[in-house]
Design a protein around this motif. Structure first.
Motif, PDB file in Angstrom:
ATOM      1  N   HIS A  18       0.790  -1.063   0.007  1.00  0.00           N
ATOM      2  CA  HIS A  18       0.241   0.047  -0.014  1.00  0.00           C
ATOM      3  C   HIS A  18       1.138   1.173   0.045  1.00  0.00           C
ATOM      4  N   CYS A  20       1.903   5.301  -0.957  1.00  0.00           N
ATOM      5  CA  CYS A  20       1.531   6.591  -0.909  1.00  0.00           C
ATOM      6  C   CYS A  20       2.591   7.380  -1.766  1.00  0.00           C
ATOM      7  N   ILE A  23       4.584  12.629   0.196  1.00  0.00           N
ATOM      8  CA  ILE A  23       4.003  13.681   1.172  1.00  0.00           C
ATOM      9  C   ILE A  23       4.999  14.624   1.394  1.00  0.00           C
ATOM     10  N   THR A  35      -2.083  13.080   0.487  1.00  0.00           N
ATOM     11  CA  THR A  35      -1.272  12.719  -0.601  1.00  0.00           C
ATOM     12  C   THR A  35      -1.806  12.556  -1.985  1.00  0.00           C
ATOM     13  N   ARG A  37      -2.054  10.320  -4.352  1.00  0.00           N
ATOM     14  CA  ARG A  37      -2.678   9.140  -4.764  1.00  0.00           C
ATOM     15  C   ARG A  37      -1.950   8.089  -3.486  1.00  0.00           C
ATOM     16  N   MET A  38      -3.045   6.940  -3.445  1.00  0.00           N
ATOM     17  CA  MET A  38      -2.489   6.077  -2.684  1.00  0.00           C
ATOM     18  C   MET A  38      -2.678   4.634  -3.587  1.00  0.00           C
ATOM     19  N   VAL A 103       5.518   4.460   3.158  1.00  0.00           N
ATOM     20  CA  VAL A 103       5.269   5.798   3.312  1.00  0.00           C
ATOM     21  C   VAL A 103       6.331   6.774   2.560  1.00  0.00           C
ATOM     22  N   ASP A 254       9.716   7.355  -6.175  1.00  0.00           N
ATOM     23  CA  ASP A 254       9.496   6.207  -5.134  1.00  0.00           C
ATOM     24  C   ASP A 254      10.649   5.146  -5.282  1.00  0.00           C
TER      25      ASP A 254
END
Length: 320
Positions: A18, A20, A23, A35, A37-38, A103, A254
């Motif tokens: 999961h 995000c 942020i 955020t 989007r998730m 996260v 990411d």
């Protein structure tokens, strides 16, 4: 002897991530931070490597466990859609699918909150000689995370692979400080390629220098050791020589799955009978593709994209 059915049998941890989008900062206690989007994505190093290799056009099978729940169905369907054979992906009737909350915070390394779930049911005993012989490469990902995946089980599977002429690749997930050396040392004599990152290697060896870490793993029996070092590149040591590489200059969205993408690119090189420097280049390039999108496998290159990227971008690699 018949041709193996699979280029790579990926075994080990399978996770529903999961994730995000980055942020601005971590929330304070009781505070809500938005955020953009998730996303729900496939995660876990064994699952990630299998999907990445399938994207590269390799024939891949996955051995592991998911739960009898919506997340397990999602992971299975996503992997199958990517081209991964999931006949050996078993369903636990007692444990939920493993999950990780990832996260991402701007300017900081990502944070993880993890539930082991059904991965605890993967002991390595499912890696029978018949299954091992069906592949050219056996990749085991997530070793050290679960006590159930015991050193003697992994060592036995890798010993069998060696006897069958199957290349063995070991990857780890080290959850916290602890005494891991004995568990790793038991498997390294049967390991053709060991692929930790330098933080994991520090927790295992107590050493901070990646060159010294790699040498310790080689001294313990690993034929080849490739240690990823984040922004500073990677270190590779083998009987053919020792190298240090830089990194490709790309925008990082990411970092989730970048080490797994490196592993897939490196394996892709091994399967192509590439030299160590090319394996290092392909691993680094696939890792660079991964970090440019949210999710562990979302942005990973195809084989054509990988080759085009490497042709257009230089990676500094020096013998040491």
């Amino acid at each position: 002897m018949s041709e193996p059915s699979w280029d790579c049998l990926c075994a080990g941890i399978v996770v529903a991530d999961h994730v995000c989008a980055p942020i601005a900062r971590m929330p304070h206690s009781g505070e809500l931070v938005l955020t953009k989007r998730m996303e729900l994505t496939v995660g876990g190093c064994a699952a990630n490597v299998s999907v990445d290799l399938a994207k590269l056009g390799r024939r891949v099978a996955m051995s592991g466990f998911v739960g009898e729940d919506a997340f397990g169905s999602f992971v299975r369907q996503t992997m199958q859609s990517a081209g991964v054979n999931c006949d050996q992906l078993l369903t636990s009737t007692t444990r939920e699918t493993s999950g990780t909350l990832v996260v991402n915070c701007e300017g900081e390394d990502r944070r993880f909150i993890h539930s082991i779930g059904s991965n605890a049911e993967f002991t390595g005993r499912d890696l029978t000689p018949e299954r091992i012989a069906s592949a050219r490469v056996l990749y085991l990902g997530g070793y050290l995370l679960c006590e159930e995946l015991a050193a003697d089980h992994v060592a036995a599977a890798f010993r069998t692979a060696r006897e069958l002429g199957v290349t063995t690749i070991l990857d780890v997930v080290v959850p916290a400080a602890g005494d891991y050396w004995s568990r790793v040392a038991a498997v390294l004599p049967f390991t053709d390629v060991f692929l930790p990152n330098t933080d994991e290697a520090k927790l295992i060896t107590g050493l901070t220098d990646p060159t010294e870490q790699a040498q310790k793993f080689r001294d313990a029996g690993a034929k080849t050791v490739a240690i990823t070092c984040g922004d500073t590149g990677a270190v590779l040591q083998s009987a053919a020589g020792n190298w240090r590489s830089g990194r490709f200059d790309v925008a990082v969205v990411d970092g989730t799955g970048s080490g797994d993408a490196f592993a897939a690119g490196f394996i892709h090189g091994l399967l192509a009978d590439a030299d160590p420097e090319t394996c290092l280049q392909w691993g680094s390039a696939l890792g660079a593709s991964c970090v440019q999108a949210v999710g562990a496998t979302t942005g990973v290159f195809s084989d054509g994209e990988l080759r085009q990227f490497c042709a257009a971008n230089q990676l500094a690699i020096e013998p040491v």
